[in-house]
Design a protein around this motif. Structure first.
Motif, short mmCIF file in Angstrom:
data_model
loop_
_atom_site.label_atom_id
_atom_site.label_comp_id
_atom_site.label_asym_id
_atom_site.label_seq_id
_atom_site.Cartn_x
_atom_site.Cartn_y
_atom_site.Cartn_z
N GLU A 161 0.74 -1.20 -0.04
CA GLU A 161 -0.10 -0.04 0.18
C GLU A 161 0.83 1.14 0.15
N SER A 162 0.58 2.14 -0.81
CA SER A 162 1.29 3.28 -1.12
C SER A 162 0.86 4.50 -1.40
N GLY A 163 1.10 5.66 -1.18
CA GLY A 163 0.55 7.09 -1.78
C GLY A 163 1.61 7.51 -2.87
N ARG A 164 2.43 6.60 -3.23
CA ARG A 164 3.36 7.24 -4.32
C ARG A 164 2.69 6.61 -5.67
N LEU A 165 2.88 7.41 -6.83
CA LEU A 165 2.32 7.46 -7.94
C LEU A 165 3.22 6.31 -8.62
N ILE A 166 2.54 5.40 -9.38
CA ILE A 166 3.10 4.43 -10.41
C ILE A 166 4.08 5.08 -11.33
N ALA A 167 3.69 6.14 -11.87
CA ALA A 167 4.79 6.73 -12.72
C ALA A 167 5.99 7.11 -12.11
N ASP A 168 5.93 7.73 -10.90
CA ASP A 168 7.07 7.96 -9.76
C ASP A 168 7.80 6.74 -9.65
N SER A 169 7.37 5.65 -9.51
CA SER A 169 8.04 4.19 -9.29
C SER A 169 8.68 3.81 -10.55
N ILE A 170 7.97 4.05 -11.78
CA ILE A 170 8.69 3.71 -13.01
C ILE A 170 10.00 4.65 -13.15
N GLU A 171 9.87 5.79 -12.83
CA GLU A 171 11.03 6.62 -13.12
C GLU A 171 12.13 6.25 -11.99
N ARG A 176 12.71 6.26 -16.44
CA ARG A 176 11.95 6.90 -17.51
C ARG A 176 11.01 7.81 -16.84
N ALA A 177 11.22 9.09 -17.12
CA ALA A 177 10.27 10.08 -16.50
C ALA A 177 9.29 10.63 -17.23
N VAL A 178 8.24 11.09 -16.50
CA VAL A 178 6.89 11.77 -17.09
C VAL A 178 7.24 13.08 -17.82
N ASP A 179 7.14 13.42 -18.83
CA ASP A 179 7.55 14.62 -19.57
C ASP A 179 6.13 15.47 -19.57
N ARG A 180 5.04 14.96 -19.86
CA ARG A 180 3.85 15.58 -19.79
C ARG A 180 2.59 14.47 -19.48
N VAL A 181 1.54 15.10 -19.19
CA VAL A 181 0.27 14.08 -18.87
C VAL A 181 -1.04 14.69 -19.58
N VAL A 182 -1.66 14.10 -20.14
CA VAL A 182 -2.94 14.54 -21.00
C VAL A 182 -3.91 13.99 -20.52
N GLN A 183 -4.69 14.74 -19.66
CA GLN A 183 -6.06 14.43 -18.77
C GLN A 183 -7.29 14.54 -19.49
N GLN A 184 -8.18 13.65 -19.49
CA GLN A 184 -9.49 13.95 -19.92
C GLN A 184 -10.43 13.61 -18.80
N VAL A 185 -11.60 14.36 -18.66
CA VAL A 185 -12.62 14.12 -17.77
C VAL A 185 -14.06 13.94 -18.29
N ARG A 186 -14.56 13.12 -17.66
CA ARG A 186 -16.18 13.03 -18.28
C ARG A 186 -17.06 12.35 -17.20
N ALA A 187 -18.29 12.67 -17.33
CA ALA A 187 -19.21 12.20 -16.47
C ALA A 187 -19.69 10.88 -16.66
N VAL A 188 -19.76 9.98 -16.11
CA VAL A 188 -20.26 8.47 -16.33
C VAL A 188 -21.13 7.91 -15.27
N GLY A 189 -21.62 6.97 -15.71
CA GLY A 189 -22.44 5.96 -14.77
C GLY A 189 -21.46 5.26 -14.31
N VAL A 190 -21.31 5.06 -13.04
CA VAL A 190 -20.29 4.29 -12.20
C VAL A 190 -20.38 2.79 -12.66
N PRO A 191 -19.61 2.32 -13.29
CA PRO A 191 -19.47 0.77 -13.47
C PRO A 191 -19.77 -0.08 -12.40
N ALA A 192 -20.41 -1.32 -12.58
CA ALA A 192 -20.69 -2.38 -11.49
C ALA A 192 -19.59 -2.55 -10.36
#
Length: 242
Positions: A161-171, A176-192
């Motif tokens: 259990e961790s608060g660390r981002l997986i991307a930080d662990s990969i780096e 291999r470091a994150v250069d940019r993050v593209v984020q999309q947000v949308r409204a959904v019905g929560v899957p089962a």
């Protein structure tokens, strides 16, 4: 192993606010004053204040100071992301628990959602995140898609259990470091499946975040698709005039 210094300071500040050392509406001491009081750098102090801000206890205003807004944390989980670095704040504020790790092949439907190439081999990490302030409450359910080599490199980190981002662990494990993050947000019905962990009805209102992580070469190396219950999550964006 003890907690990081900034976490300890944040907890102390929360206790002092709850005890009304600084009542609601009053300004906290300045950052230099607090940093000197705790014997830490201003950057460490700012990380502590970010935790209070996430909890809804304070608001920070350039030129005015840091004002106490509440004496107890808000019920909703609030995240403010304005940069790649702020994603680390999200990790600190919500602890990840991995539910499963399994190899998959990207089909047409998943490719359309994630941007991953159809037919690509990936490792799917299914996890939840919990608010440390309410450890029994799941604030998000997510599937993270990784290249097999990266997944193997961070397998030990995923087991805890961790608060660390997986991307930080990969780096940390591969360089291999994150250069940019593209984020999309949308409204959904929560899957089962997500609803069962979030404690809401299947199909109830939710928010879906798709984050695509790119390295310096422009290669897409991680995609996270997370779902949040609509009535318990606040996503805050601050736009500041340059």
């Amino acid at each position: 192993m003890g907690q990081p210094r900034y976490v300890v300071i944040a907890g102390d500040l929360m206790q002092k606010i709850a005890a009304e050392r600084w009542p609601v509406g009053e300004l906290l001491p300045t950052e230099p004053e607090l940093a000197a009081e705790y014997g830490v750098s201003r950057e460490t102090l700012r990380r502590s204040l970010r935790r209070l801000e996430v909890a809804g206890l304070i608001s920070r205003h350039p030129g005015t100071g840091t004002r106490v807004e509440r004496s107890t944390p808000v019920a909703a989980f609030t995240t403010h992301l304005g940069s790649v670095e702020d994603l680390t704040q999200y990790g600190e504020a919500a602890v990840r628990s991995v539910l499963s790790v399994e190899p998959i092949t990207v089909d047409a439907e998943l490719s359309a959602v994630t941007g991953l190439a159809e037919g690509a081999r990936q490792v799917c990490v299914t996890s939840t995140r919990r608010d440390p302030g309410s450890p029994d409450e799941v604030v998000s359910w997510a599937r993270v898609y990784l290249e097999p080599g990266d997944a193997k490199a961070v397998a030990g980190d995923l087991a805890e259990e961790s608060g660390r981002l997986i991307a930080d662990s990969i780096e940390a494990r591969t360089g291999r470091a994150v250069d940019r993050v593209v984020q999309q947000v949308r409204a959904v019905g929560v899957p089962a499946e997500a609803a069962a962990h979030l404690g809401v009805e299947s199909g109830s209102p939710g928010l879906e975040f798709v984050r695509r992580y790119y390295d310096a070469s422009g290669a897409l190396f991680e995609v996270t698709v997370s779902t949040h219950a609509g009535d318990r999550f606040v996503y805050e964006t601050v736009l500041q005039r340059r």
